[in-house]
Design a protein around this motif. Structure first.
Motif, PDB file in Angstrom:
ATOM      1  N   VAL A  89       0.601  17.098   1.416  1.00 60.25           N
ATOM      2  CA  VAL A  89       0.874  15.726   1.866  1.00 60.25           C
ATOM      3  C   VAL A  89       0.052  15.346   3.098  1.00 60.25           C
ATOM      4  O   VAL A  89       0.133  14.218   3.570  1.00 60.25           O
ATOM      5  CB  VAL A  89       2.378  15.468   2.140  1.00 60.25           C
ATOM      6  N   GLU A  90      -0.763  16.286   3.601  1.00 61.49           N
ATOM      7  CA  GLU A  90      -1.632  15.965   4.723  1.00 61.49           C
ATOM      8  C   GLU A  90      -2.969  15.448   4.207  1.00 61.49           C
ATOM      9  O   GLU A  90      -3.416  15.835   3.139  1.00 61.49           O
ATOM     10  CB  GLU A  90      -1.903  17.218   5.577  1.00 61.49           C
ATOM     11  N   THR A  91      -3.593  14.557   4.956  1.00 63.52           N
ATOM     12  CA  THR A  91      -4.953  14.142   4.613  1.00 63.52           C
ATOM     13  C   THR A  91      -5.916  14.878   5.537  1.00 63.52           C
ATOM     14  O   THR A  91      -5.495  15.661   6.389  1.00 63.52           O
ATOM     15  CB  THR A  91      -5.155  12.636   4.807  1.00 63.52           C
ATOM     16  N   ASN A  92      -7.206  14.594   5.377  1.00 65.95           N
ATOM     17  CA  ASN A  92      -8.196  15.204   6.265  1.00 65.95           C
ATOM     18  C   ASN A  92      -8.171  14.556   7.641  1.00 65.95           C
ATOM     19  O   ASN A  92      -8.802  15.052   8.564  1.00 65.95           O
ATOM     20  CB  ASN A  92      -9.598  15.077   5.668  1.00 65.95           C
ATOM     21  N   THR A  93      -7.503  13.405   7.764  1.00 64.89           N
ATOM     22  CA  THR A  93      -7.410  12.746   9.058  1.00 64.89           C
ATOM     23  C   THR A  93      -6.055  13.081   9.681  1.00 64.89           C
ATOM     24  O   THR A  93      -5.016  12.821   9.073  1.00 64.89           O
ATOM     25  CB  THR A  93      -7.552  11.216   8.885  1.00 64.89           C
ATOM     26  N   ALA A  94      -6.094  13.660  10.875  1.00 69.14           N
ATOM     27  CA  ALA A  94      -4.851  14.065  11.529  1.00 69.14           C
ATOM     28  C   ALA A  94      -3.947  12.857  11.729  1.00 69.14           C
ATOM     29  O   ALA A  94      -4.410  11.774  12.091  1.00 69.14           O
ATOM     30  CB  ALA A  94      -5.166  14.715  12.868  1.00 69.14           C
ATOM     31  N   GLY A  95      -2.659  13.026  11.470  1.00 68.74           N
ATOM     32  CA  GLY A  95      -1.700  11.955  11.703  1.00 68.74           C
ATOM     33  C   GLY A  95      -1.526  11.015  10.534  1.00 68.74           C
ATOM     34  O   GLY A  95      -0.711  10.100  10.592  1.00 68.74           O
ATOM     35  N   ILE A  96      -2.287  11.213   9.439  1.00 66.43           N
ATOM     36  CA  ILE A  96      -2.121  10.365   8.256  1.00 66.43           C
ATOM     37  C   ILE A  96      -1.670  11.245   7.091  1.00 66.43           C
ATOM     38  O   ILE A  96      -2.297  12.264   6.792  1.00 66.43           O
ATOM     39  CB  ILE A  96      -3.408   9.594   7.916  1.00 66.43           C
ATOM     40  N   TYR A  97      -0.562  10.861   6.474  1.00 69.87           N
ATOM     41  CA  TYR A  97       0.057  11.674   5.427  1.00 69.87           C
ATOM     42  C   TYR A  97       0.168  10.872   4.138  1.00 69.87           C
ATOM     43  O   TYR A  97       0.076   9.648   4.147  1.00 69.87           O
ATOM     44  CB  TYR A  97       1.443  12.141   5.889  1.00 69.87           C
ATOM     45  N   LEU A  98       0.364  11.584   3.017  1.00 69.52           N
ATOM     46  CA  LEU A  98       0.427  10.945   1.703  1.00 69.52           C
ATOM     47  C   LEU A  98       1.780  11.187   1.048  1.00 69.52           C
ATOM     48  O   LEU A  98       2.389  12.234   1.255  1.00 69.52           O
ATOM     49  CB  LEU A  98      -0.647  11.533   0.780  1.00 69.52           C
ATOM     50  N   ALA A  99       2.216  10.226   0.257  1.00 76.22           N
ATOM     51  CA  ALA A  99       3.425  10.436  -0.540  1.00 76.22           C
ATOM     52  C   ALA A  99       3.306   9.643  -1.828  1.00 76.22           C
ATOM     53  O   ALA A  99       2.814   8.515  -1.833  1.00 76.22           O
ATOM     54  CB  ALA A  99       4.666   9.993   0.230  1.00 76.22           C
ATOM     55  N   GLY A 100       3.737  10.239  -2.921  1.00 79.78           N
ATOM     56  CA  GLY A 100       3.813   9.528  -4.192  1.00 79.78           C
ATOM     57  C   GLY A 100       2.517   9.526  -4.973  1.00 79.78           C
ATOM     58  O   GLY A 100       1.620  10.330  -4.743  1.00 79.78           O
ATOM     59  N   VAL A 101       2.427   8.567  -5.913  1.00 75.15           N
ATOM     60  CA  VAL A 101       1.363   8.581  -6.901  1.00 75.15           C
ATOM     61  C   VAL A 101      -0.008   8.230  -6.309  1.00 75.15           C
ATOM     62  O   VAL A 101      -1.030   8.501  -6.921  1.00 75.15           O
ATOM     63  CB  VAL A 101       1.730   7.648  -8.081  1.00 75.15           C
ATOM     64  N   CYS A 102      -0.058   7.666  -5.113  1.00 75.16           N
ATOM     65  CA  CYS A 102      -1.375   7.359  -4.532  1.00 75.16           C
ATOM     66  C   CYS A 102      -2.203   8.630  -4.394  1.00 75.16           C
ATOM     67  O   CYS A 102      -3.422   8.576  -4.336  1.00 75.16           O
ATOM     68  CB  CYS A 102      -1.237   6.657  -3.181  1.00 75.16           C
TER      69      CYS A 102
END
Lengths: 652, 194
Positions: free
Chosen positions: A528-541
């Motif tokens: 759920v982590e992205t390559n950019t610190a502080g930005i996270y992912l959830a769901g189908v995106c």
């Protein structure tokens, strides 16, 4: 400088195609290198202790580990040398696995290249300087982009933990795709009955600020301190005054507006509330259908509104929200089946998509929950479902599996039988993918209890016969062409990246794959982590998944934000640009090229201007360094001297 | 056709057959995941011994003999419906064409009538520069021993000007004929070498 080199064998990953012993012996001959060794797994606990022991015993001032990509283990080794008393930036890594041993089987060439890479790392290390991070305060507010079930879950979890949450939703109501579904597999739970309470919770939480009908304009800042500009699109209704009574909708004379929520199967009004359970339950004017906006006169809604909430002169408003972390949960869109000419979607009215069938099944749908054919309103007797429409199909650019269609077809076939007991359902499928708790049992139930006819094979074409449709397919198990006369055909359209996903990713500086799904930091260990610190992912995106997985990711992303916010300050990387003021000619080129706005003017005595780096904003990309004519601006830990030393060593 | 009973996969698997089909057709056989859309779209599945997807499967299993002696490859009308609908972007029509050529070369043609038609078709093309149907069709009918085959269609096609009573002598007949001669000499050279 006293340098130690540790050549990792990585079990057989490196040692099978690289002579690690020879690498160690060769680099031992380099000046400054006082100690070299090989180790089976340098990243293991004993491997790290070996490094620490050598630092102490040989009085090392710098360490090179020749192993895997720094992406995974650079932090591991930096911590290890730091524990032994070295500065963590007195460490270099040479990638002899991904860049060498995994690429080629030529042992001789591999060994030679590995030696060269280690020599370069040693050459760079000689110029390394101890660097020290600074600390900045964390803004403990979180933004969630996207109000589908994943975003709702993330927002609620963060709010429950006491955080201030800003939820941004593109449409006029939260709920996302799940709000459009009738029932959910494998339990046949009513979708809006389980989602509705969560939506109401969002509205009632004091610490959730909801921006519906809003889109992200721009994002600046960094982990702990983002500034996000949000465009609140004009609704032409003052939502503070609107009570959601619906009188405007009832009286609006513009009645031929395709209902987006019902997937175009019915009409709504130019001023509307998308569905009864909408959150916020407020009216919005659709400008392209509103008679006041298209013809200049009408104004009926303004006259009938008991709250006097209509504002024809409303304009878009841009607000800036300052947050410390962002959870992206922008969901998905569905494949447009008109790419399959042979299926006649859009040409035959009784060939519909899966989400359209959800609306037909729903009690709040276009036909009040009675299954009817869109063409003549007749109740269908034979319903055909076609799987993999826009999934697992390279010819339409969608080679991936959408992961939910097998299950939603089984559900829809079961519901069809429940609605119309004397109906027959046929499913054309390639493989049945049902790998989760109670999923396969559910598909078996469709076949065993509900008598759904599963036919293994794709459909070649659909053509009309009388007022019915002939579905011509293949039963590959029999090796015989089959045809089914159907009243209604449901295409199980697959999942694709949300419209605008790529543009949003670019604003957020996160990566996306070739299909537009956002990239996680690690497919297994940092999902759920992205390559950019502080930005996270959830769901189908992030990639196709079902409701349980989306909800789990929403909670996971919230947990990550809470872990980040558990501290009051955050370390910033010292690998940033810095200006040698003596050399700066004040041309301002660095200020122009910096994508993060991290460089500004600094006034010295006598009005002299020099460039200055805001270290907390700088991301260390190096654009300024490459642009600066006198090379006055240097990227710490990747200075020109360090890079030139590497090149010189390679060319020596 | 005799139905296959048990297929001994390792003893009948012919890897070189797969490679040859792939090389000559330019298609990657392993890309087929057996969805059956080719068979679903094909107009002749009803008369094939093996539907197209099974031909693909048999190639994947290296079944040279079965494939090259099948009726399906000769009944294929090369209409390209299979190719148009294939989700894996495989040019199935090309593979069928490749199999016909291989079957000819191996001498395993199952439908001699169809082989004869192909040969007479090319001969007509060589002689007239374009096919002379009114001559070709009776000739083929005579040689297959069914002189009145499809004769009931004759008035229709003449009336609709689909075919003509006399050959049309087109420009560049000699050049077209030369193509055939060049091919023949190339083939002979190739045979001599092998």
């Amino acid at each position: 400088m006293r340098i130690g080199v540790f050549v990792c064998q990585c079990g057989t990953n490196i040692a099978s195609t690289v002579d690690t012993e020879r690498v160690a012996q060769e680099v031992k001959k380099l000046p400054d290198v006082v100690y070299t060794t090989t180790y089976m797994y340098t990243c293991s606990e004993p491997g790290q202790q070996e490094i620490q022991r050598a630092i102490e015993e040989h009085n090392l001032q710098g360490v090179v580990v020749a192993a895997c990509s720094p992406r995974m283990h650079e932090p591991t080794f930096r911590r290890a040398v730091e524990k032994a008393g070295l500065n963590r930036y007195m460490f270099e890594m040479a990638n002899i696995r991904e860049h060498v041993s995994w690429v080629s089987n030529d042992r001789e060439a591999n060994t030679k290249k590995a030696i060269e890479l280690v020599r370069m790392a040693v050459a760079k290390l000689r110029f390394n300087q101890p660097l020290f991070p600074s600390r900045v305060a964390i803004n403990k507010r979180v933004m969630v982009i996207g109000g589908g079930v994943a975003g709702i879950q993330a927002a609620l979890d963060c709010a429950d933990a006491g955080l201030d949450v800003v939820l941004v939703e593109r449409r006029t109501s939260i709920g996302g795709k799940m709000a459009q579904l009738d029932k959910t597999f494998p339990t046949i739970d009513c979708s809006s009955c389980i989602l509705g309470p969560k939506m109401v919770d969002v509205a009632q939480k004091e610490n959730i600020t909801l921006h519906a009908y809003s889109e992200i304009e721009s994002v600046s800042g960094y982990v702990g301190n983002f500034a996000v500009r949000v465009r609140k699109k004009a609704t032409y209704v003052d939502w503070k005054a609107c009570t959601g009574c619906g009188v405007c909708m009832e009286k609006c004379p513009s009645r031929k507006v395709p209902d987006e929520f019902n997937e175009g199967l019915s009409f709504t009004r130019a001023i509307n509330i998308p569905f009864p359970q909408a959150i916020p339950k407020k009216a919005t004017i659709n400008r392209s259908y509103c008679i006041y906006f298209t013809k200049g006169k009408c104004g009926i809604c303004a006259k009938v509104c008991p709250a006097k909430a209509i504002r024809y002169d409303m304009t878009d408003e841009v607000v800036t929200e300052e947050v410390g972390a962002i959870i992206v949960a922008t969901g998905y869109d569905l494949f447009d089946p008109s790419a399959y000419g042979e299926y006649g979607a859009g040409q035959y009215r009784d060939v519909i998509t899966g989400i359209q069938y959800e609306r037909i099944l729903s009690a709040s749908g276009p036909f009040g929950g009675h299954i009817k054919r869109p063409s003549d309103g007749r109740e269908p007797k034979d319903v055909v479902f076609i799987a993999c429409v826009g999934s697992r199909d390279a010819s339409v650019g969608r080679p991936y599996c959408s992961g939910v269609c097998c299950m939603y077809i089984a559900k829809q076939a079961i519901l069809t039988k429940d609605h119309i007991p004397n109906s027959r359902s046929y499913v054309f499928y390639m493989d049945i993918r049902s790998p989760a708790k109670n999923y396969d049992e559910f598909v078996r139930r469709a076949q065993e209890e509900y008598g759904v006819q599963y036919i293994r094979g794709r459909v070649g074409k659909i053509y009309p016969r009388g007022d019915r449709l002939v579905v011509q397919g293949m039963d590959t198990l029999l090796g015989i062409q089959v045809e089914v006369e159907a009243d209604l055909v449901v295409l199980a359209t697959g999942i694709e990246a949300s419209r605008g996903a790529r543009e949003l990713a670019e604003k957020l500086h996160i990566s996306y794959d070739q299909y537009g799904f956002f990239m996680e930091n690690h497919p297994k260990l940092r999902p759920v982590e992205t390559n950019t610190a502080g930005i996270y992912l959830a769901g189908v995106c992030q990639g196709p998944k079902d409701i349980p997985a989306s909800v789990a990711q929403g909670s996971a992303a919230a947990a990550k934000v809470l872990a980040l916010f558990a501290r009051d300050t955050i370390e910033t990387s010292p690998q940033v640009a810095s200006v040698t003021e003596r050399a700066c000619i004040a041309c301002g080129k660095c200020i122009e090229v910096c994508p993060y706005g991290a460089i500004r003017w600094k006034e010295l005595k006598g009005g002299v201007r020099k460039a200055e780096v805001i270290t907390t904003v700088c991301q260390g990309c190096g654009l300024c360094n490459a642009t600066c004519p006198p090379k006055a601006i240097q990227l710490q830990h990747a200075t020109d001297n360090q890079i030139l030393a590497e090149i010189e060593e390679l060319c020596a | 056709m005799e139905r296959l009973r048990v297929l001994a996969l390792n003893s009948t698997y012919d890897e070189s057959f797969i490679r040859q089909v792939e090389m000559e057709s330019g298609q990657q056989i392993s890309r087929c995941y057996q969805c059956g859309n080719c068979g679903a779209s094909c107009n002749y599945t009803c008369v094939y011994d093996y539907p197209v997807n099974q031909i693909m499967r048999l190639i994947q299993l290296g079944q040279k003999e079965v494939v090259l002696s099948s009726r399906a490859i000769w009944l294929c009308a090369a209409c390209t419906a299979c190719t148009t609908r294939c989700p894996c972007n495989i040019e199935v029509t090309k593979i069928m064409e490749t199999l016909r050529v291989m079957s000819l070369e191996e001498g395993t043609v199952s439908l001699k009538d169809v082989e004869l038609f192909y040969k007479e078709f090319l001969r007509s093309l060589k002689n007239f520069g374009r096919v002379f149907e009114a001559g070709l069709l009776p000739l083929v009918n005579l040689r297959i021993g069914r002189p009145f085959n499809d004769m009931e269609l004759a008035p229709l096609v003449f009336k609709g000007r689909k075919i003509h009573l006399f050959p049309s002598f087109i420009k560049g007949r000699k050049e077209i004929s030369a193509i055939f001669d060049r091919f023949e000499s190339w083939r002979r050279k190739k045979e001599d070498l092998s």
